[in-house]
Scaffold this motif. Structure first.
Motif, PDB file in Angstrom:
ATOM      1  N   SER A  83     -19.582 -13.258  -5.154  1.00  0.00           N
ATOM      2  CA  SER A  83     -19.116 -11.876  -5.126  1.00  0.00           C
ATOM      3  C   SER A  83     -18.108 -11.655  -6.241  1.00  0.00           C
ATOM      4  O   SER A  83     -17.260 -12.508  -6.502  1.00  0.00           O
ATOM      5  CB  SER A  83     -18.468 -11.555  -3.769  1.00  0.00           C
ATOM      6  OG  SER A  83     -17.982 -10.225  -3.747  1.00  0.00           O
ATOM      7  N   GLY A  84     -18.212 -10.510  -6.876  1.00  0.00           N
ATOM      8  CA  GLY A  84     -17.273 -10.170  -7.937  1.00  0.00           C
ATOM      9  C   GLY A  84     -17.225  -8.675  -8.148  1.00  0.00           C
ATOM     10  O   GLY A  84     -17.869  -7.910  -7.443  1.00  0.00           O
TER      11      GLY A  84
ATOM     12  N   TYR B 206     -18.874 -16.981  -2.304  1.00  0.00           N
ATOM     13  CA  TYR B 206     -17.837 -17.528  -3.177  1.00  0.00           C
ATOM     14  C   TYR B 206     -17.314 -16.402  -4.060  1.00  0.00           C
ATOM     15  O   TYR B 206     -17.976 -15.996  -5.014  1.00  0.00           O
ATOM     16  CB  TYR B 206     -18.390 -18.683  -4.010  1.00  0.00           C
ATOM     17  CG  TYR B 206     -18.912 -19.808  -3.155  1.00  0.00           C
ATOM     18  CD1 TYR B 206     -18.041 -20.607  -2.420  1.00  0.00           C
ATOM     19  CD2 TYR B 206     -20.274 -20.058  -3.043  1.00  0.00           C
ATOM     20  CE1 TYR B 206     -18.513 -21.632  -1.615  1.00  0.00           C
ATOM     21  CE2 TYR B 206     -20.757 -21.076  -2.241  1.00  0.00           C
ATOM     22  CZ  TYR B 206     -19.874 -21.856  -1.533  1.00  0.00           C
ATOM     23  OH  TYR B 206     -20.342 -22.867  -0.717  1.00  0.00           O
ATOM     24  N   GLU B 207     -16.133 -15.901  -3.708  1.00  0.00           N
ATOM     25  CA  GLU B 207     -15.573 -14.779  -4.454  1.00  0.00           C
ATOM     26  C   GLU B 207     -15.004 -15.263  -5.788  1.00  0.00           C
ATOM     27  O   GLU B 207     -14.368 -16.317  -5.866  1.00  0.00           O
ATOM     28  CB  GLU B 207     -14.477 -14.097  -3.646  1.00  0.00           C
ATOM     29  CG  GLU B 207     -13.997 -12.798  -4.275  1.00  0.00           C
ATOM     30  CD  GLU B 207     -13.050 -12.014  -3.399  1.00  0.00           C
ATOM     31  OE1 GLU B 207     -12.698 -10.877  -3.777  1.00  0.00           O
ATOM     32  OE2 GLU B 207     -12.650 -12.528  -2.336  1.00  0.00           O
ATOM     33  N   GLY B 208     -15.262 -14.495  -6.834  1.00  0.00           N
ATOM     34  CA  GLY B 208     -14.775 -14.826  -8.162  1.00  0.00           C
ATOM     35  C   GLY B 208     -14.112 -13.635  -8.813  1.00  0.00           C
ATOM     36  O   GLY B 208     -14.010 -12.548  -8.237  1.00  0.00           O
ATOM     37  N   TYR B 209     -13.675 -13.836 -10.048  1.00  0.00           N
ATOM     38  CA  TYR B 209     -12.933 -12.785 -10.755  1.00  0.00           C
ATOM     39  C   TYR B 209     -13.129 -12.940 -12.256  1.00  0.00           C
ATOM     40  O   TYR B 209     -13.172 -14.048 -12.798  1.00  0.00           O
ATOM     41  CB  TYR B 209     -11.442 -12.898 -10.423  1.00  0.00           C
ATOM     42  CG  TYR B 209     -10.526 -12.107 -11.335  1.00  0.00           C
ATOM     43  CD1 TYR B 209     -10.412 -10.730 -11.203  1.00  0.00           C
ATOM     44  CD2 TYR B 209      -9.784 -12.741 -12.332  1.00  0.00           C
ATOM     45  CE1 TYR B 209      -9.567  -9.997 -12.035  1.00  0.00           C
ATOM     46  CE2 TYR B 209      -8.931 -12.024 -13.167  1.00  0.00           C
ATOM     47  CZ  TYR B 209      -8.831 -10.646 -13.018  1.00  0.00           C
ATOM     48  OH  TYR B 209      -8.006  -9.933 -13.840  1.00  0.00           O
ATOM     49  N   GLY B 210     -13.250 -11.817 -12.904  1.00  0.00           N
ATOM     50  CA  GLY B 210     -13.329 -11.785 -14.353  1.00  0.00           C
ATOM     51  C   GLY B 210     -13.473 -10.358 -14.810  1.00  0.00           C
ATOM     52  O   GLY B 210     -13.595  -9.429 -14.003  1.00  0.00           O
ATOM     53  N   LEU B 211     -13.454 -10.145 -16.106  1.00  0.00           N
ATOM     54  CA  LEU B 211     -13.586  -8.810 -16.675  1.00  0.00           C
ATOM     55  C   LEU B 211     -14.617  -8.859 -17.791  1.00  0.00           C
ATOM     56  O   LEU B 211     -14.998  -9.943 -18.257  1.00  0.00           O
ATOM     57  CB  LEU B 211     -12.246  -8.315 -17.231  1.00  0.00           C
ATOM     58  CG  LEU B 211     -11.065  -8.264 -16.265  1.00  0.00           C
ATOM     59  CD1 LEU B 211     -10.237  -9.533 -16.357  1.00  0.00           C
ATOM     60  CD2 LEU B 211     -10.171  -7.057 -16.584  1.00  0.00           C
TER      61      LEU B 211
ATOM     62  N   SER C 179     -13.936 -15.878 -14.782  1.00  0.00           N
ATOM     63  CA  SER C 179     -12.682 -16.534 -15.129  1.00  0.00           C
ATOM     64  C   SER C 179     -12.213 -17.440 -13.995  1.00  0.00           C
ATOM     65  O   SER C 179     -11.702 -18.529 -14.230  1.00  0.00           O
ATOM     66  CB  SER C 179     -11.598 -15.498 -15.443  1.00  0.00           C
ATOM     67  OG  SER C 179     -11.944 -14.708 -16.559  1.00  0.00           O
ATOM     68  N   PHE C 180     -12.377 -16.967 -12.764  1.00  0.00           N
ATOM     69  CA  PHE C 180     -12.014 -17.733 -11.571  1.00  0.00           C
ATOM     70  C   PHE C 180     -13.170 -17.658 -10.580  1.00  0.00           C
ATOM     71  O   PHE C 180     -13.891 -16.658 -10.544  1.00  0.00           O
ATOM     72  CB  PHE C 180     -10.761 -17.151 -10.896  1.00  0.00           C
ATOM     73  CG  PHE C 180      -9.481 -17.386 -11.635  1.00  0.00           C
ATOM     74  CD1 PHE C 180      -8.578 -18.349 -11.208  1.00  0.00           C
ATOM     75  CD2 PHE C 180      -9.173 -16.635 -12.766  1.00  0.00           C
ATOM     76  CE1 PHE C 180      -7.392 -18.561 -11.892  1.00  0.00           C
ATOM     77  CE2 PHE C 180      -7.992 -16.840 -13.456  1.00  0.00           C
ATOM     78  CZ  PHE C 180      -7.098 -17.816 -13.014  1.00  0.00           C
TER      79      PHE C 180
ATOM     80  N   LEU D 115     -10.352 -20.851  -8.145  1.00  0.00           N
ATOM     81  CA  LEU D 115      -9.699 -21.637  -9.183  1.00  0.00           C
ATOM     82  C   LEU D 115     -10.236 -21.245 -10.559  1.00  0.00           C
ATOM     83  O   LEU D 115     -11.347 -20.723 -10.674  1.00  0.00           O
ATOM     84  CB  LEU D 115      -9.962 -23.128  -8.942  1.00  0.00           C
ATOM     85  CG  LEU D 115      -9.438 -23.696  -7.610  1.00  0.00           C
ATOM     86  CD1 LEU D 115     -10.061 -25.054  -7.325  1.00  0.00           C
ATOM     87  CD2 LEU D 115      -7.916 -23.789  -7.645  1.00  0.00           C
ATOM     88  N   PRO D 116      -9.481 -21.508 -11.627  1.00  0.00           N
ATOM     89  CA  PRO D 116      -9.948 -21.151 -12.968  1.00  0.00           C
ATOM     90  C   PRO D 116     -11.182 -21.956 -13.369  1.00  0.00           C
ATOM     91  O   PRO D 116     -11.338 -23.108 -12.980  1.00  0.00           O
ATOM     92  CB  PRO D 116      -8.759 -21.473 -13.865  1.00  0.00           C
ATOM     93  CG  PRO D 116      -7.916 -22.426 -13.088  1.00  0.00           C
ATOM     94  CD  PRO D 116      -8.122 -22.090 -11.650  1.00  0.00           C
TER      95      PRO D 116
END
Length: 613
Positions: free
Chosen positions: A367-368, A388-393, A400-401, A415-416
């Motif tokens: 998910s993002g 598994y939640e993640g993050y980025g732009l 990114s994470f 985590l990164p």
């Protein structure tokens, strides 16, 4: 921190070529309908492609682009929904040495023409007649455009004035002829691509003004794909269900991961077909945005609640057992003894039904793009389909994470990736430095300098905190607001919490002046189901949005919400809008993120009424 895998490749073309050589007969892509392309001696009208068949089509298309005059560094735009042909066209651009300019099919003609012009694209892939017409009315604004290639088989006009229009089939035929004369052409093109050469221009869908082109080079994508290898989320034997917009970095980064890891993807961008297709396709992994998972969770919970009695009691009991199991797994432990027995019963009675809805083979999902509520995450983890939640732009090439198997913490974005560096500024803003960070905004040096420091730190605009390496996002810096009493409010947290309290809600926008209010839209499917139980089944969604019983139901949810918030965060009033937000109306992005400022400006009158007096 996971160390980036170094595959030794310099470009996407090299990644692709290596995967084809490694597994030529392995299945690469499948789709819902025959592929609208043919090549001499290759797959004809197939619904799936091996890596070798993919390479044959990609190389022929790349040679066709070369025949149209596309050289190293030239931009080629793609205006299309997610389908196999999008991927073939993109890989062809990469192998020809060009750079792909991505355009959402929902982009209105003015912005679409701006993107083609600003990028300097010399060739455009247009999905169908709708996309073709969109650009044909703007040709005087596109002096660099030499040719338009339609993905669907259309009656293409004779070339008179302006760019040539041809079909994908015709481009393949031209490319096949060029390869007969120059069989090593595309191999030479791939060999000539360097890691710092431009690979993609992704235009961010801003809420005001013109979109900005984010410059991503081959090294960005290689770093991303290498960083995803070995995480255990997606493996070589997996079948991915790929529906995300390929014009968005989230979709494109999954393609690059596939080139490194070698799994198969079923490609179908029709969002309304996801639930219908999952039991048939039976994928093992899928990536999505929170709204998709929220709808599934709300549907399952509502069905159990409507049945009431023993069904609802069993559901809530199973959810409680699942939460205990998830809490253990966050610590790297597995349930044992009585809890293990309870969990087996809960799985048989409740969670197995969700697994069946997803095809029975789903190992996990990603998910993002927006925050995922803890309640929804707990439910899926408990059901044996962890999200598994993640993050980025866009500016960090998506990932990114991310949380990962055996190393996850709900409520965080994980985590990164790889050797990414992160630090939190004094005001709480998240700063990132590493291989995924963009090379800048296209033609916008001042805006680039505003977010990217000389020593490589990118200002994300998000507020967050680190907890033992795990990143927790608080809110967007620009969305974090202060009440007249000097207290800060994080809208996204409140919005996510409210969606889990009232499953009939689709979108929520928290608005703050001297106190907090909300704009609310109803989920058409969920509110119709609720209406049947309330004796209101004859009413439309618009009529329901204005009905006293619906308002009382939502008010009850707001009261429950306020009981979980600080006094200064509590919601003092709300408006239920007559229609859900949509991509077509410009209220949400193609990746299903709300354009907050656009919506607030559109409904200024309704918001003003909430603060009157």
């Amino acid at each position: 921190m996971t160390v980036t895998v170094d595959t030794g490749h310099r470009s996407i073309g090299q990644l692709f070529r290596a995967q084809v050589a490694k597994n030529p007969e392995g299945r690469a892509f499948a789709g819902p309908a025959p592929i609208s392309t043919t090549i001499a001696g290759g797959a004809i009208g197939t619904t799936s492609l091996t890596w070798q068949e993919t390479a044959e089509q990609v190389y022929a298309l790349a040679a066709g682009l070369a025949e149209l005059g596309v050289g190293p560094g030239d931009r080629v735009a793609i205006a299309s929904g997610t389908r196999i042909e999008w991927i073939l066209a993109d890989l062809a651009v990469m192998c020809a040495g060009g750079a792909t300019t991505t355009i959402y099919p929902t982009t209105e003609p003015g912005d679409a023409a701006f993107i083609v012009a600003d990028s300097g694209s010399v060739v455009l892939f247009a999905e169908d007649a709708t996309q073709l017409t969109k650009f044909q009315g703007k040709l005087d604004e596109l002096p660099d455009l030499r040719a338009i290639v339609t993905l669907d088989a259309l009656e293409t006009p004779e070339v008179t004035d302006g760019p040539e229009v041809l079909s994908l089939h015709e481009l393949l035929e031209r490319g096949a002829e060029r390869l007969i004369a120059e069989p090593k052409l595309i191999e030479q093109r791939i060999d000539g691509i360097g890691p710092d050469d431009l690979a993609t221009l992704v235009y961010t869908s801003g809420t005001t003004g013109r979109p900005k082109g984010v410059r991503l080079v081959h090294a960005n994508w290689i770093w991303e794909s290498d960083a995803q290898a070995g995480l255990g989320i997606i493996e070589e034997t997996d079948l991915q269900y790929l529906w995300l917009p390929m014009a968005h970095v989230f979709g494109k980064v999954l393609l690059c991961a596939q080139l490194t890891i070698g799994f198969e993807s079923y490609v179908d961008g029709r969002v309304d077909k996801i639930v219908e297709n999952l039991p048939t396709v039976r994928p093992t992994v899928m990536a999505g945005v929170p709204r998709i998972y929220e709808k599934v969770y709300n549907r399952v919970r509502t069905m159990a609640q409507d049945k009431g009695g023993a069904t609802w009691k069993i559901f809530t009991w199973a959810l409680g057992v699942g939460r205990d199991v998830v809490a253990l797994r966050e610590q790297g432990k597995e349930p044992s003894g009585l809890l293990a027995i309870k969990y087996a019963v809960a799985t048989k009675l409740v969670f197995s039904k969700l697994q069946t809805r997803f095809g029975g083979r789903m190992r996990g999902m990603i998910s993002g793009a927006a925050p995922l509520s803890r309640e929804v995450a707990e439910f899926f983890h408990a059901a044996g389909i962890p999200i598994y939640e993640g993050y980025g732009l866009t500016e960090t090439t998506a990932g990114s994470f991310v949380n990962r198997p055996g190393r996850f913490r709900l409520g965080t974005v994980g985590l990164p990736l790889g050797d990414l560096e992160v630090k939190i500024a004094e005001d709480g803003e998240i700063l990132l430095r590493g291989g995924g960070v963009m090379r800048g905004y296209h033609h916008k040096p001042e805006e680039t300098a505003a977010v990217l420091t000389e020593d490589g730190w990118f200002h994300t605009g998000d507020i967050g905190e680190l907890d033992d390496g795990f990143l927790r996002i608080t809110d967007r810096k620009k969305d974090l607001v202060k009440t007249s009493g000097g207290k800060y409010v994080a809208p996204s947290y409140i919005e996510g919490l409210f969606k889990t309290i009232v499953p009939q809600v689709s979108q929520v926008i928290v608005h703050t002046r001297n106190y907090c209010t909300m704009l609310i839209t109803l989920d058409p499917d969920e509110i119709r189901t609720w209406a049947q139980g309330a004796g209101l089944e004859s009413l439309s969604v618009a009529e329901l949005s204005n009905h006293p019983q619906v308002r009382a139901h939502v008010q009850s949810g707001v009261d429950q919400l306020n009981g979980q918030l600080n006094r200064w965060e509590s919601i003092k009033g709300f408006v239920i809008l007559p229609n859900d937000l949509s991509v077509d109306n410009g209220e949400i992005t193609p990746s299903l993120k709300v354009r907050r400022k656009f919506v607030e400006e559109k409904y200024t009158k309704e918001l003003d009424a909430l603060y009157a007096g």
